[in-house]
Design a protein around this motif. Sequence first.
Motif, PDB file in Angstrom:
ATOM      1  N   SER A   1       5.945   1.290   1.815  1.00  0.00           N
ATOM      2  CA  SER A   1       6.297   2.345   0.870  1.00  0.00           C
ATOM      3  C   SER A   1       7.746   2.205   0.413  1.00  0.00           C
ATOM      4  O   SER A   1       8.055   2.381  -0.764  1.00  0.00           O
ATOM      5  CB  SER A   1       6.065   3.725   1.485  1.00  0.00           C
ATOM      6  N   HIS A   2       8.628   1.873   1.313  1.00  0.00           N
ATOM      7  CA  HIS A   2      10.037   1.713   0.977  1.00  0.00           C
ATOM      8  C   HIS A   2      10.223   0.514   0.050  1.00  0.00           C
ATOM      9  O   HIS A   2      10.841   0.617  -1.009  1.00  0.00           O
ATOM     10  CB  HIS A   2      10.840   1.538   2.277  1.00  0.00           C
TER      11      HIS A   2
ATOM     12  N   MET B   1       8.524   1.241  -3.434  1.00  0.00           N
ATOM     13  CA  MET B   1       9.200   2.235  -4.272  1.00  0.00           C
ATOM     14  C   MET B   1      10.477   1.640  -4.869  1.00  0.00           C
ATOM     15  O   MET B   1      10.822   1.914  -6.019  1.00  0.00           O
ATOM     16  CB  MET B   1       9.526   3.499  -3.469  1.00  0.00           C
TER      17      MET B   1
ATOM     18  N   ARG C   1       7.074  13.006   1.132  1.00  0.00           N
ATOM     19  CA  ARG C   1       6.182  12.307   2.062  1.00  0.00           C
ATOM     20  C   ARG C   1       4.782  12.127   1.504  1.00  0.00           C
ATOM     21  O   ARG C   1       4.034  11.271   1.964  1.00  0.00           O
ATOM     22  CB  ARG C   1       6.130  13.058   3.396  1.00  0.00           C
TER      23      ARG C   1
ATOM     24  N   ALA D   1       5.280   8.802  -0.170  1.00  0.00           N
ATOM     25  CA  ALA D   1       5.403   7.732   0.827  1.00  0.00           C
ATOM     26  C   ALA D   1       4.068   7.507   1.531  1.00  0.00           C
ATOM     27  O   ALA D   1       3.649   6.369   1.738  1.00  0.00           O
ATOM     28  CB  ALA D   1       6.499   8.070   1.835  1.00  0.00           C
TER      29      ALA D   1
ATOM     30  N   ILE E   1       1.554   5.658  -0.793  1.00  0.00           N
ATOM     31  CA  ILE E   1       1.849   4.239  -0.969  1.00  0.00           C
ATOM     32  C   ILE E   1       1.597   3.487   0.328  1.00  0.00           C
ATOM     33  O   ILE E   1       1.044   2.389   0.334  1.00  0.00           O
ATOM     34  CB  ILE E   1       3.308   4.039  -1.429  1.00  0.00           C
ATOM     35  N   GLU E   2       1.987   4.110   1.430  1.00  0.00           N
ATOM     36  CA  GLU E   2       1.810   3.475   2.734  1.00  0.00           C
ATOM     37  C   GLU E   2       0.343   3.128   2.975  1.00  0.00           C
ATOM     38  O   GLU E   2       0.029   2.115   3.581  1.00  0.00           O
ATOM     39  CB  GLU E   2       2.321   4.438   3.816  1.00  0.00           C
TER      40      GLU E   2
ATOM     41  N   HIS F   1      -1.921   0.297  -1.087  1.00  0.00           N
ATOM     42  CA  HIS F   1      -1.196  -0.770  -1.772  1.00  0.00           C
ATOM     43  C   HIS F   1      -1.877  -2.091  -1.447  1.00  0.00           C
ATOM     44  O   HIS F   1      -2.705  -2.164  -0.537  1.00  0.00           O
ATOM     45  CB  HIS F   1       0.268  -0.808  -1.305  1.00  0.00           C
TER      46      HIS F   1
ATOM     47  N   ILE G   1       1.710  -1.138  -5.722  1.00  0.00           N
ATOM     48  CA  ILE G   1       1.184   0.195  -5.417  1.00  0.00           C
ATOM     49  C   ILE G   1      -0.184   0.379  -6.071  1.00  0.00           C
ATOM     50  O   ILE G   1      -0.467  -0.213  -7.118  1.00  0.00           O
ATOM     51  CB  ILE G   1       2.157   1.263  -5.969  1.00  0.00           C
TER      52      ILE G   1
ATOM     53  N   TRP H   1      -2.017   3.700  -7.256  1.00  0.00           N
ATOM     54  CA  TRP H   1      -1.972   5.171  -7.356  1.00  0.00           C
ATOM     55  C   TRP H   1      -3.330   5.764  -7.682  1.00  0.00           C
ATOM     56  O   TRP H   1      -4.064   5.196  -8.487  1.00  0.00           O
ATOM     57  CB  TRP H   1      -1.036   5.595  -8.497  1.00  0.00           C
TER      58      TRP H   1
END
Length: 589
Positions: free
Chosen positions: A22-23, A26, A451, A454, A457-458, A461, A466, A468
Amino acid sequence: MLWTHTFIPTLKETPEGAEIPSHVLMLRAGMISQVMAGAYTYLPLGLRALRKAEHIVRQEMDAAGAIELLMPAISPISLWERSGRVEAFGEVLIKFAVQRPGRKVHMALGPTHEEVITDLMAHRISSYRQLPVTLYQIQTKFRNEERPRFGVMRTSEFLMKDAYSFDATLESLNESYEKMYAAYCRIFERCALEYLPVEAESGPIGGDASHEFMIPAENGEDTVLHCRDCGYAANQERAEIGTRDCSRPDVPEQPLHKVATPGVSTIEQVSALLNIRPRDLIKTLIYEADGRPIAVLLRGDHEANEAKIRRAAAVGELTLAAPEVIEAVTGAAVGFAGPVGLAGKLPLYADHDVRAMVSAVTGANEADAHLTGVCPGRDFTADHFADLRNAEDGDPCPRCSSKLTQRYAIEGGHVFKLGTKYSEALGARFLDHAEQQQSIIMGCYGIGINRILAGLIETNHDAHGIIWPVSIAPYEVLLVPMKTGDEATMQAANRLYADLQAAGVDVLMDDRDARAGVKFNDADLIGIPLRIVIGPRGLKDGRLEVKWRWEREPSMLPVEGAAAAIAEWMHHERAGSARFRKARSIAAD
RNA sequence: CGGGGCGUGGCGCAGUCUGGCUAGCGCGUCUGACUGGGGGUCAGAAGGUCGGAGGUUCAAGUCCUCUCGCCCCGACCA
């Protein structure tokens, strides 16, 4: 929106320091940019996703009858002193003073708003006729996190929806709580998040008074225990353990024997030195329970659960004893405590699993020595047996005959029956039917908006970027004209762009004069759910290409009527994320 | 707060151990040309206080001291 008019600084390479998906994504998708540890700028794409999540939360709060207000981020420190939370929060509470003419004003940045809202209600509520009421806000919170990490998952400044219920009776509180609980379920469903409501530590009210809404994810910071058969779910702090097999194995008892273990004090060191497994040791922890020392015995491979110990010993305050206390009680330094000879000196609380141990290894209560062949019952007697440890993967379920599964999860939301803790501290009272003063009974309900992103995405993906769901995606449709120099292509693209906008679809058009590879790779990276490609190739036959982000292959669609068809798909997908869910569940198999 | 790692053009990295000439590479950026359905090719160009301060030395990105920042593991987390 046109790509060339907005600001989407995508990154080809992973920035140094980002590790979890996620980090990384993003940052790479141009959603966020780090300002300092624990603080991020939301770039246009990230902000749009954040606003979508916020919108869903707001709609469901309104639908559940909660009323929105907005409290300030700053509040006087005196409010926090009155509730006693200056100490409780410690360094996490960001405190500062500003100079006003002739004086200093001390204030804090709100890490949550119980104090502010309870103070408000203390002044404005006086009768049971004004209750119940639930108020909420969506606002920036500040916590000086000792260790911010994982991108937007744990930051010092974050966006939170916090709601507070005020009721006259416990029954009424339960109703308010149920409404919020149900609203939370709808919110997580609309965000297309897999979620698990788990029991959490309940504080003063006890019982079924607190639930955390967990998003199961490999990189989650929390541990939950879940029974797939009966549905029991709890966080690790709270999770009970079902009836265990505590029968002693039929092996001969060894005689008690002292061995020299100079300087060897941890479970790992001792088991390595004596060539045994951690589970063959009895871990002896000395706690101070309301100021009096107690000993807690656990199997070497188990972890103490302080909430359970507190309950078993019926005490309020529980801390690991200081080294001096341990020495005074056991006669040896930290790491060499053992139950043998301790009985009578202080209460011995043993976990159920200790009962089944034969010929265990323990500290000898003297420096640099351990005992082998220790048998519970023969060499020492515990005063109490209880469930004192954290539940683990494979432990028996407390509600059925099945086993618990351990999973990691992200805490996305929390609902909590507060009781009268804050209303008593801040004097929020009302007059009941019988003309008696009562403290208002409160509940609090939080959701971390960041969150939600996050967590999504976590868990959604692939290697390219990503994926969505339509409900949270920054844009619903990405329109990609293949050749910006080609008049026919641009005419068709512009027309579809206008038609989709007119039909209420959130559409982004990649009008950059870039190569196909660049556009496709960015499209995958930012993860817009539906990609539409318009190019001379398809246009020859009056067709364009559509591909859902989670699909491998595109399919063709006639240009005529495309806008209406796509708008219709979006309408359905927005509401239920049916295609997204189906694709994700297939991908999970 | 304990343990570990990292700071070098916008981004990702090499160079530091073993001090030495104009500090390299890939990507990106700019100009021009060719190209055009999964990060294209050629020609040219701009862009760096080597995180900061102090020191050692004839000479410091490189050695020493201090310091700031970022990341990971652990502890902590109303």
